[in-house]
Design a protein around this motif. Structure first.
Motif, PDB file in Angstrom:
ATOM      1  N   VAL A 285       4.211 -65.566 -54.387  1.00 45.05           N
ATOM      2  CA  VAL A 285       3.640 -66.911 -54.240  1.00 45.05           C
ATOM      3  C   VAL A 285       3.038 -67.051 -52.848  1.00 45.05           C
ATOM      4  O   VAL A 285       3.253 -66.220 -51.963  1.00 45.05           O
ATOM      5  CB  VAL A 285       4.717 -68.003 -54.465  1.00 45.05           C
ATOM      6  CG1 VAL A 285       5.256 -67.945 -55.888  1.00 45.05           C
ATOM      7  CG2 VAL A 285       5.861 -67.851 -53.468  1.00 45.05           C
ATOM      8  N   SER A 286       2.291 -68.121 -52.664  1.00 46.50           N
ATOM      9  CA  SER A 286       1.623 -68.348 -51.382  1.00 46.50           C
ATOM     10  C   SER A 286       2.626 -68.728 -50.299  1.00 46.50           C
ATOM     11  O   SER A 286       3.757 -69.136 -50.590  1.00 46.50           O
ATOM     12  CB  SER A 286       0.587 -69.464 -51.527  1.00 46.50           C
ATOM     13  OG  SER A 286       1.226 -70.710 -51.792  1.00 46.50           O
ATOM     14  N   ASN A 287       2.170 -68.626 -49.039  1.00 49.76           N
ATOM     15  CA  ASN A 287       3.036 -68.999 -47.924  1.00 49.76           C
ATOM     16  C   ASN A 287       3.416 -70.469 -47.974  1.00 49.76           C
ATOM     17  O   ASN A 287       4.544 -70.847 -47.628  1.00 49.76           O
ATOM     18  CB  ASN A 287       2.351 -68.682 -46.591  1.00 49.76           C
ATOM     19  CG  ASN A 287       2.265 -67.189 -46.331  1.00 49.76           C
ATOM     20  OD1 ASN A 287       3.089 -66.415 -46.821  1.00 49.76           O
ATOM     21  ND2 ASN A 287       1.269 -66.773 -45.552  1.00 49.76           N
ATOM     22  N   ASP A 288       2.453 -71.303 -48.388  1.00 51.57           N
ATOM     23  CA  ASP A 288       2.738 -72.730 -48.500  1.00 51.57           C
ATOM     24  C   ASP A 288       3.830 -72.988 -49.529  1.00 51.57           C
ATOM     25  O   ASP A 288       4.716 -73.835 -49.327  1.00 51.57           O
ATOM     26  CB  ASP A 288       1.473 -73.505 -48.890  1.00 51.57           C
ATOM     27  CG  ASP A 288       0.475 -73.585 -47.743  1.00 51.57           C
ATOM     28  OD1 ASP A 288       0.891 -73.368 -46.580  1.00 51.57           O
ATOM     29  OD2 ASP A 288      -0.708 -73.854 -47.997  1.00 51.57           O
ATOM     30  N   MET A 289       3.782 -72.272 -50.651  1.00 52.91           N
ATOM     31  CA  MET A 289       4.804 -72.439 -51.689  1.00 52.91           C
ATOM     32  C   MET A 289       6.156 -71.929 -51.195  1.00 52.91           C
ATOM     33  O   MET A 289       7.194 -72.537 -51.481  1.00 52.91           O
ATOM     34  CB  MET A 289       4.386 -71.692 -52.959  1.00 52.91           C
ATOM     35  CG  MET A 289       5.391 -71.817 -54.102  1.00 52.91           C
ATOM     36  SD  MET A 289       5.694 -73.544 -54.614  1.00 52.91           S
ATOM     37  CE  MET A 289       4.080 -73.947 -55.334  1.00 52.91           C
ATOM     38  N   VAL A 290       6.144 -70.827 -50.438  1.00 52.10           N
ATOM     39  CA  VAL A 290       7.390 -70.308 -49.875  1.00 52.10           C
ATOM     40  C   VAL A 290       8.022 -71.342 -48.952  1.00 52.10           C
ATOM     41  O   VAL A 290       9.234 -71.605 -49.008  1.00 52.10           O
ATOM     42  CB  VAL A 290       7.135 -68.992 -49.099  1.00 52.10           C
ATOM     43  CG1 VAL A 290       8.364 -68.619 -48.256  1.00 52.10           C
ATOM     44  CG2 VAL A 290       6.808 -67.869 -50.068  1.00 52.10           C
ATOM     45  N   GLN A 291       7.207 -71.959 -48.105  1.00 50.94           N
ATOM     46  CA  GLN A 291       7.717 -72.978 -47.191  1.00 50.94           C
ATOM     47  C   GLN A 291       8.254 -74.186 -47.951  1.00 50.94           C
ATOM     48  O   GLN A 291       9.299 -74.758 -47.596  1.00 50.94           O
ATOM     49  CB  GLN A 291       6.613 -73.409 -46.223  1.00 50.94           C
ATOM     50  CG  GLN A 291       6.212 -72.317 -45.236  1.00 50.94           C
ATOM     51  CD  GLN A 291       5.086 -72.756 -44.306  1.00 50.94           C
ATOM     52  OE1 GLN A 291       4.664 -73.913 -44.327  1.00 50.94           O
ATOM     53  NE2 GLN A 291       4.586 -71.825 -43.493  1.00 50.94           N
ATOM     54  N   PHE A 292       7.549 -74.568 -49.005  1.00 53.97           N
ATOM     55  CA  PHE A 292       7.975 -75.712 -49.816  1.00 53.97           C
ATOM     56  C   PHE A 292       9.316 -75.435 -50.491  1.00 53.97           C
ATOM     57  O   PHE A 292      10.242 -76.252 -50.434  1.00 53.97           O
ATOM     58  CB  PHE A 292       6.911 -76.028 -50.867  1.00 53.97           C
ATOM     59  CG  PHE A 292       7.308 -77.090 -51.847  1.00 53.97           C
ATOM     60  CD1 PHE A 292       7.462 -78.406 -51.444  1.00 53.97           C
ATOM     61  CD2 PHE A 292       7.533 -76.770 -53.185  1.00 53.97           C
ATOM     62  CE1 PHE A 292       7.840 -79.389 -52.347  1.00 53.97           C
ATOM     63  CE2 PHE A 292       7.901 -77.740 -54.099  1.00 53.97           C
ATOM     64  CZ  PHE A 292       8.059 -79.053 -53.675  1.00 53.97           C
ATOM     65  N   LEU A 293       9.441 -74.265 -51.110  1.00 52.19           N
ATOM     66  CA  LEU A 293      10.683 -73.918 -51.802  1.00 52.19           C
ATOM     67  C   LEU A 293      11.827 -73.700 -50.813  1.00 52.19           C
ATOM     68  O   LEU A 293      12.985 -74.015 -51.118  1.00 52.19           O
ATOM     69  CB  LEU A 293      10.473 -72.675 -52.668  1.00 52.19           C
ATOM     70  CG  LEU A 293       9.512 -72.854 -53.846  1.00 52.19           C
ATOM     71  CD1 LEU A 293       9.269 -71.526 -54.549  1.00 52.19           C
ATOM     72  CD2 LEU A 293      10.049 -73.883 -54.829  1.00 52.19           C
TER      73      LEU A 293
ATOM     74  N   PHE B 272      12.903 -67.373 -53.517  1.00 51.10           N
ATOM     75  CA  PHE B 272      11.590 -67.492 -52.873  1.00 51.10           C
ATOM     76  C   PHE B 272      11.693 -67.843 -51.391  1.00 51.10           C
ATOM     77  O   PHE B 272      10.676 -67.924 -50.704  1.00 51.10           O
ATOM     78  CB  PHE B 272      10.769 -68.584 -53.563  1.00 51.10           C
ATOM     79  CG  PHE B 272      10.502 -68.336 -55.020  1.00 51.10           C
ATOM     80  CD1 PHE B 272       9.340 -67.682 -55.433  1.00 51.10           C
ATOM     81  CD2 PHE B 272      11.405 -68.756 -55.989  1.00 51.10           C
ATOM     82  CE1 PHE B 272       9.088 -67.455 -56.774  1.00 51.10           C
ATOM     83  CE2 PHE B 272      11.160 -68.536 -57.341  1.00 51.10           C
ATOM     84  CZ  PHE B 272      10.003 -67.876 -57.730  1.00 51.10           C
TER      85      PHE B 272
ATOM     86  N   THR C  43      15.609 -71.382 -55.885  1.00 53.45           N
ATOM     87  CA  THR C  43      14.739 -71.500 -54.704  1.00 53.45           C
ATOM     88  C   THR C  43      15.061 -70.411 -53.688  1.00 53.45           C
ATOM     89  O   THR C  43      14.193 -69.978 -52.924  1.00 53.45           O
ATOM     90  CB  THR C  43      14.879 -72.882 -54.045  1.00 53.45           C
ATOM     91  OG1 THR C  43      16.271 -73.143 -53.760  1.00 53.45           O
ATOM     92  CG2 THR C  43      14.343 -73.978 -54.952  1.00 53.45           C
TER      93      THR C  43
END
Length: 226
Positions: free
Chosen positions: A130-138, A115, A112
């Motif tokens: 990856v998308s910003n949302d995925m970056v925030q999630f990871l 990312f 993680t």
């Protein structure tokens, strides 16, 4: 006379202590922050390299390092807890679960981190894919898993102290020297098959481990830098 059996080969011992060093340095650098985050990222790459190596060595390495020889089945775990089965020379079933939990948690933390984005001074090399949302999630997983990792490490250390104080078994010495000394009066505690099975730890074994680690480091480094 005590029986001396090679349990942990040199590759496993070096993996263990290098991982300990990397984990300590990772916690220090993340608390410092700022420019130290670049070093934190480098340590993370080293951790991921070591974890991948350990997974590979758990498949093709020495006897006691292989997952098939120490990871218990659900029935085997229950039988061990109930005292119906003996412990192995390497990790006992409960210790095996602790090892697996640490490997998974450390692997997740390092992955993680590739990312992650702290919105200040660091962005993982794969964050751009990856998308910003995925970056925030990871990134959120990376922060949460840090707490999980601290708990697992604390439990691991407590287990080492427990075995030392209450069972008179030194778990650190074999991980330093590789050998386990077994008094004849204690042989009944272990699986008979394990007592006659020492781990191979010769030059060929060590050379193969070095080659494997180097290949993993080069391949991982290629993808990270490109």
């Amino acid at each position: 006379m005590k029986k001396i059996i090679r349990v942990w080969d040199l590759p496993i011992r070096l993996f263990h202590w290098l991982l300990v060093l990397c984990v300590v340095l990772s916690f220090i650098t993340v608390k410092i922050g700022g420019n130290a985050m670049e070093f934190h990222a480098l340590i993370g790459y080293c951790v991921l390299t070591l974890i991948i190596f350990r997974v590979c060595w758990g498949l093709v390495g020495s006897h006691h390092a292989r997952f098939i020889h120490f990871v218990p089945s659900p029935k085997g775990l229950v039988n061990y807890i109930l005292g119906k089965t003996k412990a192995g020379l390497g990790h006992n079933p409960l210790g095996a679960l602790s090892v697996l939990a640490l490997l998974v948690s450390l692997g997740l933390q390092a992955t993680t981190g590739l990312f992650a984005n702290d919105d200040i001074a660091f962005e993982g090399p794969f964050a751009k894919y990856v998308s910003n949302d995925m970056v925030q999630f990871l990134t959120s997983i990376h922060y949460f898993n840090e707490k999980v990792l601290i708990i697992l490490i604390a439990l691991h250390l407590c287990a080492i102290l427990y075995y030392q104080k209450f069972k008179g078994e030194n778990l650190i010495k074999p991980m330093l020297l590789g050998d386990k000394e077994i008094d004849p009066s204690e042989e009944a505690k272990y699986l008979p098959a394990d007592l006659g099975q020492a781990s191979k730890d010769g030059g060929l074994q060590r050379g193969f481990a070095l080659l494997l680690l180097s290949l993993i480091a080069v391949i991982l480094g290629y993808f990270i830098t490109n």
